[in-house]
Structures are given as C-alpha cells and as structure tokens.
Design an enzyme around this catalytic site. Structure first.
Site, mmCIF file in Angstrom:
data_model
loop_
_atom_site.group_PDB
_atom_site.id
_atom_site.type_symbol
_atom_site.label_atom_id
_atom_site.label_comp_id
_atom_site.label_asym_id
_atom_site.label_seq_id
_atom_site.Cartn_x
_atom_site.Cartn_y
_atom_site.Cartn_z
ATOM 1 N N LYS A 218 0.857 -1.199 0.000
ATOM 2 C CA LYS A 218 0.000 0.000 0.000
ATOM 3 C C LYS A 218 0.884 1.237 0.000
ATOM 4 C CE LYS A 218 0.660 1.365 4.516
ATOM 5 N NZ LYS A 218 1.534 2.458 4.875
ATOM 6 N N ASP B 291 -2.302 -1.405 10.146
ATOM 7 C CA ASP B 291 -2.540 -1.436 8.696
ATOM 8 C C ASP B 291 -3.259 -2.706 8.238
ATOM 9 O OD1 ASP B 291 -1.332 1.000 8.255
ATOM 10 O OD2 ASP B 291 0.625 0.146 7.753
#
Ligand code: C5P
Length: 293
Positions: free
Chosen positions: A16, A142
């Site tokens: 990401k 995350d």
C-alpha cells in the site's frame, strides 16, 4: 480434486501507499490519530498455504531478516485465528517476499491479512467478519486495510476506520525502495506530536495529486541520509514518502512515462530498487494449485 495433503492456495499480497497522511495528535492509548488516503499498488508478495502440512518458509529477494518463528505476522495471524475459534487442518506456509520491511508499504500487514483470507478459504469453521476485523487490528494498524481489499480509502483512527471510499483512477507511480528500513514506532516517537484535541477534518474527495505526509520530517530526522537522497530523487518528479518510510513514490502521467522515469532513476542510483506500477483497482483472488516444492 487434488489429495488433501497436496492442496495449496496462493494469494498475492499487495503493498500500500499513503497518498497523504495527517497525524492529528497523540491519543491516551499511546497511538496516534490519523487521517490518510490509502491505496493498494500492484507490487506483491505471494503467500501460499498448504493444507495437511506444517511449517513456515520464506524465499524471494526480501526474504533475508524475515522472522521464521512465532513473531512472524503470518504465524501470529494463524494463532489468533485459531484461538478465536477458527478451525482448519494443520497448514504450512510459503511466503515469497518482494516487499521490503521497514518501508512504510505495509508488507507484513498485507501478509497477515492474506493469511486470514487463506485460512477462511480452507476452514472447516470460519470466523464471522466482526471477529476477523478485531483480530486484524490486534495484529497491526494497517492489517484492517488489507483485510478489507477496497479501492482508495480515507482511513481514520489508528488506520482501522474507513471514513470514505473512492474508485481509484488509472494511475501509474514509480516506487523508490532504498536499502534503508525505518521503525514505525521510532518515527511516531520522533514526531513528538501534541495530544489529540478530538477535532478532525471532514473526508475530502480523492485528491488527484498526493498530499503532505506528516511523518516525513520525523523520518528524515531519524535518517538524515534519506533526506539527502530524497533531494536527489525529487529531481525526477513530484516525490512523496509512504507511511513512516523509507519507501517513496513519484506519480506519473501514464505507464510509458512511469517506465521511462524508473529506467532513468535506476541508471542514476545503482543501490535503489525501482518499480513502475499502477495503483490497484481490483484485488487478486486466492487460486488453488500444486504446492511449491
Ligand atoms: O499498529 P502497529 O503495530 O503497526 O504500530 C506500530 C507502532 O507504531 C505502535 O506501537 C505505535 O508506536 C505506532 N503507531 C502509532 N499510531 C498509529 C499507528 C502506529 O503511534 N496510528
């Protein structure tokens, strides 16, 4: 049907980037309240689960230094999933590691979320979604993003709350992966943020251009060499840092320009790993096949 002990499921685990990142302040629980547009990118690890075997192996360009013991996030994910009531036969894991650790790209978190997905795939008893989300957040701030597998997401809290979503426009970036790793807790600590006053901005639309990253100054303070290198990289375009670093990215108008920029960077900086990749609008699904020998 393959024999039960030769069944392997594979899932690509994307990295990401944080398109922007605001730190609103320190919270009483020691975490920092964030607001950030997250997007997955087409740069992947690959996690394989073999049913009926046992163990954990890691291979690939970034395998060195990956813990093979219980501190590995994949094994932690399996332990949490089983402790929460998930039931599956014994499994062996094989991780192909391309995403560097300490890069701010969420590689370990992506592996953990993929492990949860793969366990759900082979489960005799699955966990319900809310329990799975709880486990994801316990594994790391995350992990919920990677469990969710959405498009662009404006996230709040520690990173676990989805406040807005956006379909990602076709966008090519160049990832710059220096041979430097940064510790997320140390970067947050170096920030010396004030306590959070409880105020927060409303969700903005997906910004065409990436915004500032509030962790950048703290990361550069910890790694002055990174700050100096970033000055050089910025000559190649509009440079941004992802998460707590050390990975950076440049946004390019299209694939051809991303590939040209990546080639120029690679020529100029021999120790830099450079990848031209698009943002990921659609996540890969688990596929079944023969196990890696
Ligand atoms: O949740 P995760 O394990 O990824 O966080 C690692 C460390 O980073 C935390 O222990 C905390 O020190 C810091 N952190 C933070 N605020 C966040 C996310 C992480 O302070 N929103």
């Amino acid at each position: 049907m393959p024999e039960i002990d030769s069944v392997a499921w594979r899932l690509l685990c994307p990295a990401k980037i944080n398109w922007d990142l605001k730190v609103l302040g320190r919270r009483p629980d020691g975490f920092h309240e964030l607001r950030s547009w997250f997007a997955a990118v087409a740069f992947f690890d690959r996690l394989e689960l073999q049913v009926g075997a046992k163990g954990f192996r890691c291979q690939g360009p970034q395998a060195e230094g990956v813990p093979l013991s219980e501190s590995n996030l994949v094994l932690q994910a399996e332990r949490s999933w089983r402790q929460a009531g998930g039931e599956a036969p014994s499994v062996a894991w094989c991780l192909r590691k391309n995403i560097p650790a300490g890069a701010g790209l969420g590689g370990g978190s992506s592996n953990a979320a993929a492990a949860l997905h793969l366990l759900q795939e082979v489960a005799q008893r699955r966990l319900a979604e809310p329990r799975l989300s709880e486990i994801a957040l316990q594994l790391g701030s995350d992990v919920p993003f990677f469990l969710n597998r959405g498009g662009g997401q404006w996230r709040g809290g520690r990173g676990e709350v989805v406040l807005a979503e956006a379909a990602l426009p076709e966008t090519w970036i160049v990832l710059l992966l220096p041979p430097v790793s940064l510790s997320t807790p140390k970067v947050f600590q170096a920030l010396q943020a004030d306590p959070w006053d409880g105020l927060a901005p409303p969700p903005p639309p997906w910004p065409r251009n990436p915004g500032p990253n509030d962790l950048q100054r703290a990361a550069y303070r910890l790694q002055p060499d990174l700050a100096a290198a970033a000055e050089d990289w910025a000559r190649f375009g509009d440079l941004h840092m992802s998460g707590s670093g050390a990975a950076h990215f440049l946004v390019c108008p299209d694939q051809a320009s991303a590939q040209r920029t990546a080639a120029s960077l690679q020529t100029a900086f021999a120790d830099l790993q450079v990848e031209a990749v698009p943002l990921l609008p659609k996540w890969p699904q688990p596929i079944q096949g023969a196990a890696t020998p």
